[in-house]
Structure formats: C-alpha cells, structure tokens
Design a protein around this motif. Structure first.
Motif, mmCIF file in Angstrom:
data_model
loop_
_atom_site.group_PDB
_atom_site.id
_atom_site.type_symbol
_atom_site.label_atom_id
_atom_site.label_comp_id
_atom_site.label_asym_id
_atom_site.label_seq_id
_atom_site.Cartn_x
_atom_site.Cartn_y
_atom_site.Cartn_z
ATOM 1 N N ALA A 3 -105.822 -3.229 6.078
ATOM 2 C CA ALA A 3 -105.014 -4.507 5.738
ATOM 3 C C ALA A 3 -105.679 -5.219 4.336
ATOM 4 N N VAL A 4 -106.944 -5.187 4.244
ATOM 5 C CA VAL A 4 -107.891 -5.803 3.254
ATOM 6 C C VAL A 4 -107.773 -4.776 2.004
ATOM 7 N N GLY A 5 -107.245 -3.631 2.046
ATOM 8 C CA GLY A 5 -107.199 -2.511 1.032
ATOM 9 C C GLY A 5 -108.154 -1.629 0.848
ATOM 10 N N ILE A 6 -109.196 -1.627 1.905
ATOM 11 C CA ILE A 6 -110.432 -0.742 1.916
ATOM 12 C C ILE A 6 -110.356 0.509 2.676
ATOM 13 N N ALA A 12 -115.044 -9.091 0.453
ATOM 14 C CA ALA A 12 -114.439 -7.899 -0.183
ATOM 15 C C ALA A 12 -114.051 -8.863 -1.828
ATOM 16 N N SER A 13 -113.694 -10.170 -1.577
ATOM 17 C CA SER A 13 -113.296 -10.689 -2.935
ATOM 18 C C SER A 13 -114.598 -11.076 -3.669
ATOM 19 N N TRP A 14 -115.772 -11.483 -2.690
ATOM 20 C CA TRP A 14 -117.042 -11.747 -3.367
ATOM 21 C C TRP A 14 -117.537 -10.488 -4.006
ATOM 22 N N ALA A 15 -117.433 -9.320 -3.536
ATOM 23 C CA ALA A 15 -118.118 -7.901 -3.951
ATOM 24 C C ALA A 15 -117.157 -7.819 -5.222
ATOM 25 N N SER A 16 -115.798 -7.858 -5.227
ATOM 26 C CA SER A 16 -115.147 -7.496 -6.287
ATOM 27 C C SER A 16 -115.089 -8.661 -7.646
ATOM 28 N N GLY A 17 -115.897 -9.648 -7.262
ATOM 29 C CA GLY A 17 -116.140 -10.374 -8.331
ATOM 30 C C GLY A 17 -117.379 -10.084 -9.188
ATOM 31 N N ALA A 18 -118.482 -9.107 -8.640
ATOM 32 C CA ALA A 18 -119.338 -8.873 -9.184
ATOM 33 C C ALA A 18 -119.074 -7.881 -10.427
ATOM 34 N N VAL A 19 -118.332 -8.217 -11.524
ATOM 35 C CA VAL A 19 -118.124 -7.369 -12.530
ATOM 36 C C VAL A 19 -119.511 -7.207 -13.271
ATOM 37 N N ASP A 20 -119.391 -6.125 -14.120
ATOM 38 C CA ASP A 20 -120.463 -5.592 -14.975
ATOM 39 C C ASP A 20 -119.891 -4.881 -16.031
ATOM 40 N N TYR A 21 -120.456 -4.668 -17.148
ATOM 41 C CA TYR A 21 -120.242 -3.892 -18.381
ATOM 42 C C TYR A 21 -120.518 -2.222 -18.074
ATOM 43 N N THR A 22 -119.666 -1.574 -18.732
ATOM 44 C CA THR A 22 -119.779 -0.055 -18.418
ATOM 45 C C THR A 22 -119.387 0.406 -19.544
ATOM 46 N N TYR A 23 -120.084 1.611 -20.092
ATOM 47 C CA TYR A 23 -119.605 2.619 -21.394
ATOM 48 C C TYR A 23 -118.923 3.676 -21.016
#
Length: 385
Positions: A287-290, A223-234
């Motif tokens: 517990a992980v917040g998902i 989950a931490s790995w996926a949350s780190g996949a930031v991207d730009y959005t309009y």
C-alpha cells in the motif's frame, strides 16, 4: 392517531429495565407516520412510528423495539455502513438484517419473528460486518431507516417535527459516551449487562486503534522521511550540463526506501500467527509502494537464521525456536550489503533492545503481546491485536 400514552409507557418500561440506556432513549424524537412499516430511526435521532403498529403490539414488546432502534444509533450503524464497499452498501436490506442480528442476540422480549443470528445458522456475539457475508437475500427484510443502514428513506421527511428536531453528530457522540459511562456505573452497582452492550461500552470508553492503519501510517511517514534524503549522483548527469561545455554536473537522487523486517522466531512465537502478521505487513508495504527487491526478511531468535529478499509472503522462511534477542537481528540488518532505511521488528516484546537509535534508520516495533513493556521511546511501537 398515535397512542402516545402506550408508546411512552413502553419507553419508560425500556428505561426502567435498562436504566443505562435512559439518556439515549429520551434523546429520540417521536415522529408519527403511516409510511413506516413499524418503527425506524434516521441519522438525526428521530424515531418514526406507525400508529397501527403501536396499537397492535404489547407494551413489553414495544419496549424491546425502543431498545432495538436506539441500539442502531448508539452502535453507529449508519456510520459503519458508510465504510462498507459500495457494492455491499448498495444492498441496504441485507445490511439491515446483519445489523439486526448484531442487536437482537441480546434482546429476549422482541416478537418471535425478530431476526436473530440463529435463523441463518450463525453464532451470537458478532458484529454486523461479520454477519453480512453470510446473510442471504430475503423478500421480508426489515426497514429500520437511515439511522441503521445509512440510506435515507422516503418516510423520513414526514411531518414538521422531523424538520425541527435534530441531534448533531457531536451531540450523538456525547450521548454514546455518557451512555457507556452509565453502563459501567450500572455494572459496578448492580452486576452484569448483556455481553454485546458490555463490549460496546468498552470500545467507546477505551477505543482500540486499528494496528494496520497505525502501521501503515508509521511506514508511510518513515518512507517519506527516507525519500527526502536526496543526494547528488554522477550516474545520471544533470541536464543543466548542456549549458556549460566540458563540465559534468551531478543530478539529484531520491532513493527508494529499503525495508528490513526482523521476525522473532523464538519459542514463544507461534508460526501460524507470525505468517498471518507477515501477510498483513506485506499488504502495508504494498500500500505504501514498497515491494519487490526492496524488502528483506530476517528470522531471528538469539541468532539470525535466514535472510531473504522477498516479493511475497510465500518466499519467507521462518527458522529458530531458541531464546530471544532482537538486537542481533537489527544489527545484522544494519551490517548487510544494502543498509535499510526502515527496520520493522515483529516480536512478542520479551527481548532486549539496542541502547541507541542507529543513524539514518527508522525502527518500528510491532508487538504481538499486549502485556509487555514498551521498547525505548526512539522506537515507534505498534501493538498488534
């Protein structure tokens, strides 16, 4: 005055009857005190002994008490008691009774009034954590010291010897491991030992990892790995745009991980066990917040039968009963309208696996069978007991 000859003769008798405990028995330092009711131990492997108790107890019973007290330390009862909820740990008398039940079902030479599981209508062979909820309050509780229930007692500071002699946690761990090795050697050379000691030695020499913790860690990392996949959005313009008129800047988006749980519903998987495991997995995800609409459950044997977004285990429908091919479930999850970041596969492992890691997705396999070959190395594997 303490009759050391009688006391040490009892320790010698205990070591002779169960030689694999000799190292642990002779690691205990004797501290005479009239403040302890009978015998007790602290966390530092000091054994407090009441001289009157020694005078009035037969040597063969004293030998059993030696084994009883050292068992508290070898089984790390104080360390396990520290992990109990505070409200439960507070009643150290009940904790001590439950611990005595864990030990005494293997000891036949103890006095008749020794606490055993049968006294409370409970079966032999369980851990004290299992006995504890069924133990009623009693006014005649044992007092084995902080080496058992974890709470320091007033009599544990008695005598200069108590301040001088101390076994460190590192030394205690070494004593436990050496004792377990000696027990295994004894079994090979001479035969059987009490069942509780055999189980204890197996756990020391071949410790089992709590699969819930392992799965929680794996999901949390993914989950931490996926949350780190930031991207730009309009969709939500950046606040920096206020400084530059007529220019719209995008903002950074940090996605919440989406999870797909592929459940093996082939004929070799029992539905009751699957629901129990699913309940545990749901707890891990919470517990992980998902949760809520971030989790999709797919029931799959050689084909995908149901696909549902779920918020509770009660929403899950398990259909199937045919062959087994988890590749179908993984592929279906990847082709869904919302590609998951994490795929958890719950299976007995008798299935083919994809040839390569799917791009941008972490795959975790929860195997409910112990004797199956592991999946490919790119799949993180948790063996569920």
């Amino acid at each position: 005055m303490l009759d050391r000859t009688r006391l040490l003769a009892a320790r010698l008798k205990a070591a002779g009857a169960q030689p694999y405990l000799a190292t642990a028995l002779y690691s205990l330092t004797v501290v005479p005190t009239t403040e302890v009711p009978t015998m007790g131990v602290d966390r530092h492997w000091r054994c407090y002994v009441n001289p009157a108790f020694v005078d009035h107890t037969p040597v063969h019973e004293l030998a059993a008490v030696w084994v009883h007290e050292v068992a508290h330390l070898l089984r790390d009862h104080h360390g396990r008691a520290d992990l109990l909820p505070a409200a439960v740990r507070h009643d150290h008398h009940r904790v001590n009774i439950a611990q005595d039940c864990e030990i005494n079902d293997d000891l036949s030479a103890l006095p008749q009034n020794a606490l055993r599981p049968a006294l409370f209508g409970l079966p032999d062979g369980q851990m004290f954590e299992q006995y504890l909820p069924e133990i009623p309050p009693t006014p005649h509780a044992p007092e084995c010291g902080s080496g058992a229930h974890g709470r320091p007692m007033p009599w544990e500071s008695a005598g200069a010897t108590a301040d001088a002699a101390r076994v460190s946690p590192v030394e205690a761990a070494a004593i436990r491991r050496q004792t377990a090795q000696e027990l295994r050697a004894h079994v090979k050379a001479r035969g059987r030992v009490p069942g509780g000691w055999q189980r204890w030695a197996d756990e020391i020499l071949e410790p089992t990892v709590d699969w819930r913790r392992a799965l929680t860690g794996a999901v949390r990392e993914a989950a931490s790995w996926a949350s780190g996949a930031v991207d730009y959005t309009y969709q939500r313009p950046s606040r920096r745009g206020a400084a530059v008129p007529r220019v719209v800047f995008p903002s950074l988006r940090r996605p919440m991980p989406r999870v797909a749980v592929v459940v093996d519903t082939s004929g070799s998987m029992g539905p009751d066990e699957l629901r129990a495991v699913l309940g545990e997995v749901a707890g891990v995800l919470r517990a992980v917040g998902i949760g809520r609409n971030r989790v999709t459950v797919l029931s799959c044997d050689a084909d995908v039968h149901t696909v549902r977004k779920v918020s509770t285990v009660g929403d899950v429908v398990l259909d199937g009963g045919g062959g087994t091919d988890m590749r179908v479930g993984i592929d279906h999850a990847l082709r869904g309208p919302e590609r998951p970041h994490i795929i958890i596969v719950l299976t007995d492992g008798y299935t083919p696996w994809p040839d390569a890691r799917p791009g941008g997705v972490r795959v975790i396999a929860g195997l409910v069978s112990a004797d199956v070959q592991s999946p490919p190395p790119w799949i993180e594997t948790i063996r569920i007991r």
